[in-house]
Write a protein that holds these residues in place. Structure first.
Motif, PDB file in Angstrom:
ATOM      1  N   ILE A  87       0.835  -1.204   0.000  1.00 16.41           N
ATOM      2  CA  ILE A  87       0.000   0.000   0.000  1.00 16.41           C
ATOM      3  C   ILE A  87       0.872   1.258   0.000  1.00 16.41           C
ATOM      4  O   ILE A  87       0.623   2.208  -0.745  1.00 16.41           O
ATOM      5  CB  ILE A  87      -0.985  -0.024   1.201  1.00 16.41           C
ATOM      6  CG1 ILE A  87      -2.099  -1.042   0.912  1.00 16.41           C
ATOM      7  CG2 ILE A  87      -1.564   1.360   1.483  1.00 16.41           C
ATOM      8  CD1 ILE A  87      -2.987  -1.378   2.099  1.00 16.41           C
ATOM      9  N   TYR A  88       1.940   1.243   0.796  1.00 16.77           N
ATOM     10  CA  TYR A  88       2.875   2.374   0.839  1.00 16.77           C
ATOM     11  C   TYR A  88       3.480   2.633  -0.548  1.00 16.77           C
ATOM     12  O   TYR A  88       3.494   3.777  -1.034  1.00 16.77           O
ATOM     13  CB  TYR A  88       3.990   2.095   1.857  1.00 16.77           C
ATOM     14  CG  TYR A  88       5.198   2.990   1.712  1.00 16.77           C
ATOM     15  CD1 TYR A  88       5.188   4.298   2.204  1.00 16.77           C
ATOM     16  CD2 TYR A  88       6.352   2.546   1.065  1.00 16.77           C
ATOM     17  CE1 TYR A  88       6.290   5.127   2.055  1.00 16.77           C
ATOM     18  CE2 TYR A  88       7.454   3.369   0.909  1.00 16.77           C
ATOM     19  CZ  TYR A  88       7.424   4.655   1.404  1.00 16.77           C
ATOM     20  OH  TYR A  88       8.510   5.470   1.235  1.00 16.77           O
ATOM     21  N   HIS A  89       3.963   1.583  -1.207  1.00 17.56           N
ATOM     22  CA  HIS A  89       4.556   1.746  -2.540  1.00 17.56           C
ATOM     23  C   HIS A  89       3.514   2.241  -3.543  1.00 17.56           C
ATOM     24  O   HIS A  89       3.801   3.125  -4.363  1.00 17.56           O
ATOM     25  CB  HIS A  89       5.169   0.428  -3.023  1.00 17.56           C
ATOM     26  CG  HIS A  89       6.461   0.089  -2.358  1.00 17.56           C
ATOM     27  ND1 HIS A  89       7.603   0.847  -2.517  1.00 17.56           N
ATOM     28  CD2 HIS A  89       6.805  -0.916  -1.520  1.00 17.56           C
ATOM     29  CE1 HIS A  89       8.592   0.324  -1.812  1.00 17.56           C
ATOM     30  NE2 HIS A  89       8.132  -0.752  -1.188  1.00 17.56           N
ATOM     31  N   ALA A  90       2.310   1.683  -3.475  1.00 21.38           N
ATOM     32  CA  ALA A  90       1.249   2.062  -4.420  1.00 21.38           C
ATOM     33  C   ALA A  90       0.833   3.526  -4.231  1.00 21.38           C
ATOM     34  O   ALA A  90       0.605   4.243  -5.214  1.00 21.38           O
ATOM     35  CB  ALA A  90       0.048   1.144  -4.250  1.00 21.38           C
ATOM     36  N   THR A 100       1.514   9.643 -10.966  1.00 17.45           N
ATOM     37  CA  THR A 100       0.880   9.142 -12.190  1.00 17.45           C
ATOM     38  C   THR A 100      -0.377   9.931 -12.540  1.00 17.45           C
ATOM     39  O   THR A 100      -1.235  10.145 -11.680  1.00 17.45           O
ATOM     40  CB  THR A 100       0.495   7.658 -12.015  1.00 17.45           C
ATOM     41  OG1 THR A 100       1.641   6.958 -11.517  1.00 17.45           O
ATOM     42  CG2 THR A 100       0.077   7.038 -13.320  1.00 17.45           C
ATOM     43  N   HIS A 101      -0.460  10.341 -13.807  1.00 18.18           N
ATOM     44  CA  HIS A 101      -1.662  11.068 -14.265  1.00 18.18           C
ATOM     45  C   HIS A 101      -2.382  10.343 -15.391  1.00 18.18           C
ATOM     46  O   HIS A 101      -3.576  10.507 -15.566  1.00 18.18           O
ATOM     47  CB  HIS A 101      -1.281  12.477 -14.730  1.00 18.18           C
ATOM     48  CG  HIS A 101      -0.703  13.313 -13.633  1.00 18.18           C
ATOM     49  ND1 HIS A 101      -1.463  13.795 -12.595  1.00 18.18           N
ATOM     50  CD2 HIS A 101       0.576  13.710 -13.391  1.00 18.18           C
ATOM     51  CE1 HIS A 101      -0.681  14.467 -11.758  1.00 18.18           C
ATOM     52  NE2 HIS A 101       0.551  14.426 -12.215  1.00 18.18           N
ATOM     53  N   ALA A 149      -8.155  -6.512  -1.156  1.00 19.28           N
ATOM     54  CA  ALA A 149      -8.377  -5.741  -2.385  1.00 19.28           C
ATOM     55  C   ALA A 149      -9.010  -4.390  -2.065  1.00 19.28           C
ATOM     56  O   ALA A 149      -8.594  -3.350  -2.604  1.00 19.28           O
ATOM     57  CB  ALA A 149      -9.273  -6.533  -3.334  1.00 19.28           C
ATOM     58  N   ILE A 150      -9.994  -4.398  -1.178  1.00 18.95           N
ATOM     59  CA  ILE A 150     -10.678  -3.152  -0.811  1.00 18.95           C
ATOM     60  C   ILE A 150      -9.709  -2.194  -0.124  1.00 18.95           C
ATOM     61  O   ILE A 150      -9.694  -0.994  -0.405  1.00 18.95           O
ATOM     62  CB  ILE A 150     -11.920  -3.440   0.076  1.00 18.95           C
ATOM     63  CG1 ILE A 150     -13.025  -4.064  -0.795  1.00 18.95           C
ATOM     64  CG2 ILE A 150     -12.417  -2.171   0.769  1.00 18.95           C
ATOM     65  CD1 ILE A 150     -14.215  -4.601  -0.025  1.00 18.95           C
ATOM     66  N   ARG A 151      -8.862  -2.719   0.751  1.00 18.35           N
ATOM     67  CA  ARG A 151      -7.867  -1.866   1.423  1.00 18.35           C
ATOM     68  C   ARG A 151      -6.957  -1.181   0.401  1.00 18.35           C
ATOM     69  O   ARG A 151      -6.716   0.026   0.492  1.00 18.35           O
ATOM     70  CB  ARG A 151      -7.010  -2.695   2.384  1.00 18.35           C
ATOM     71  CG  ARG A 151      -7.539  -2.753   3.801  1.00 18.35           C
ATOM     72  CD  ARG A 151      -6.428  -3.112   4.785  1.00 18.35           C
ATOM     73  NE  ARG A 151      -5.458  -2.031   4.938  1.00 18.35           N
ATOM     74  CZ  ARG A 151      -4.233  -2.187   5.443  1.00 18.35           C
ATOM     75  NH1 ARG A 151      -3.811  -3.374   5.837  1.00 18.35           N
ATOM     76  NH2 ARG A 151      -3.417  -1.171   5.545  1.00 18.35           N
ATOM     77  N   ILE A 152      -6.456  -1.947  -0.559  1.00 23.59           N
ATOM     78  CA  ILE A 152      -5.561  -1.373  -1.574  1.00 23.59           C
ATOM     79  C   ILE A 152      -6.280  -0.274  -2.352  1.00 23.59           C
ATOM     80  O   ILE A 152      -5.744   0.828  -2.526  1.00 23.59           O
ATOM     81  CB  ILE A 152      -5.020  -2.461  -2.524  1.00 23.59           C
ATOM     82  CG1 ILE A 152      -3.958  -3.308  -1.800  1.00 23.59           C
ATOM     83  CG2 ILE A 152      -4.415  -1.834  -3.786  1.00 23.59           C
ATOM     84  CD1 ILE A 152      -3.389  -4.455  -2.620  1.00 23.59           C
ATOM     85  N   GLU A 183      -7.089   2.845   0.037  1.00 21.80           N
ATOM     86  CA  GLU A 183      -5.958   3.553   0.642  1.00 21.80           C
ATOM     87  C   GLU A 183      -4.932   4.055  -0.365  1.00 21.80           C
ATOM     88  O   GLU A 183      -4.076   4.870  -0.012  1.00 21.80           O
ATOM     89  CB  GLU A 183      -5.280   2.651   1.689  1.00 21.80           C
ATOM     90  CG  GLU A 183      -6.185   2.347   2.874  1.00 21.80           C
ATOM     91  CD  GLU A 183      -5.542   1.421   3.898  1.00 21.80           C
ATOM     92  OE1 GLU A 183      -4.319   1.528   4.114  1.00 21.80           O
ATOM     93  OE2 GLU A 183      -6.270   0.583   4.467  1.00 21.80           O
ATOM     94  N   THR A 184      -4.991   3.578  -1.616  1.00 21.61           N
ATOM     95  CA  THR A 184      -3.969   3.980  -2.585  1.00 21.61           C
ATOM     96  C   THR A 184      -4.515   4.783  -3.767  1.00 21.61           C
ATOM     97  O   THR A 184      -3.784   5.580  -4.351  1.00 21.61           O
ATOM     98  CB  THR A 184      -3.231   2.767  -3.185  1.00 21.61           C
ATOM     99  OG1 THR A 184      -4.126   2.056  -4.060  1.00 21.61           O
ATOM    100  CG2 THR A 184      -2.719   1.838  -2.091  1.00 21.61           C
ATOM    101  N   GLY A 185      -5.760   4.553  -4.152  1.00 21.53           N
ATOM    102  CA  GLY A 185      -6.279   5.193  -5.361  1.00 21.53           C
ATOM    103  C   GLY A 185      -5.833   4.480  -6.636  1.00 21.53           C
ATOM    104  O   GLY A 185      -5.954   5.019  -7.740  1.00 21.53           O
TER     105      GLY A 185
END
Length: 271
Positions: free
Chosen positions: A72-75, A82-83, A107-110, A113-115
């Motif tokens: 999640i941190y990396h994502a 990213t645009h 999956a929902i957390r990712i 929390e990341t977009g």
């Protein structure tokens, strides 16, 4: 050259159209803001926040140790840079296997929390329920067949997969299962090119190859391998586009020499 800001965002639908039109899909891994921004501006279609971060960012031998929190941190970092590109995140080992409820929660957390725009999961028939559950929640899923690095201890080797008829038949069946379960695409890793061609032609969804020959609908490489940051890894399928390891070491050695000789900073670099 910067990509025009008005260029439309790449979506799963874009990839579907690219396959239909015979236009190849380009995909690389990224793990931080700075590289994601460069890749996005270069015009890459897909950025994969790979669990290969476990190897290239954290120095682990396999992809197994990386956690959901770390992914999640990396994502989050990649999304900020990213645009235009479609950003896909690997579900890490232990966050989906054997339990579709756990898979959905991961999956929902990712996504929350990341977009990020979608997820990638390794495996075939054994993860069918998880794929269906995640897709039914409106989350795009990409499959991953062939050499699945999270199963490395089961394989015992990183050699080419599906050379034997039984494993090849299972892979073909698994690819159709993933498509029917709702996957928008599938990565094919380290399998014979002829098998990848057969699978690609049998599916309506795009295939992305890594060490799977030129018949796939797109290609993916790990950025550290392709840019020559990681100089030890040299499989046959890797084309190295730069030798950053040498360039970076050279630059750092020059910096050290300049500091020690009092050449840096000079008068122009002082206030």
């Amino acid at each position: 050259m910067s990509v025009n800001k008005e260029i439309k965002k790449v979506t799963t639908n874009t990839l579907q159209k690219m396959k239909a039109n015979g236009e190849k899909i380009s995909m690389l891994t990224a793990y931080d803001f700075s590289f994601a921004k460069l890749f996005d501006e270069a015009g890459l279609e897909v950025i994969l926040v790979g669990d290969s971060a476990s190897n290239v960012m954290a120095g682990h031998e396999t992809t197994l140790p990386i956690t959901l929190d770390q992914m999640i941190y990396h994502a989050q970092s990649v999304i900020r840079g990213t645009h235009r590109a479609l950003v896909i995140v690997d579900l890490p080992f232990g966050s989906y296997q054997g339990n579709s409820e756990v898979a959905l929660a991961s999956a929902i957390r990712i996504m929350k929390e990341t977009g990020a725009h979608g997820l990638k999961i390794e495996g075939g028939e054994e993860i069918e329920d998880s794929v269906k559950k995640i897709v039914s929640a409106g989350i795009p899923v990409m499959g991953h067949l062939g050499l699945t690095p999270q199963s490395i201890y089961q394989f015992g080797t990183y050699n080419v997969r599906a050379k034997e008829e039984a494993e090849a038949n299972k892979l073909k069946k698994d690819a159709l299962i993933l498509q029917n379960a709702g996957c928008f695409g599938v990565v094919l890793e380290k399998i014979p090119a002829s098998l990848a061609k057969e699978v690609t032609e049998s599916l309506t969804i795009p295939t992305i190859g890594i060490g799977a020959g030129g018949y796939c609908d797109g290609q993916v490489l790990v950025m550290h391998d392709m840019l020559g940051i990681n100089s030890e890894f040299k499989p046959r399928f890797l084309r190295q586009y730069l030798n950053l390891a040498e360039n970076i070491k050279g630059a750092v050695q020059q910096y050290i020499a300049d500091v020690k000789s009092n050449d840096f900073p000079n008068e122009k670099e002082s206030y």
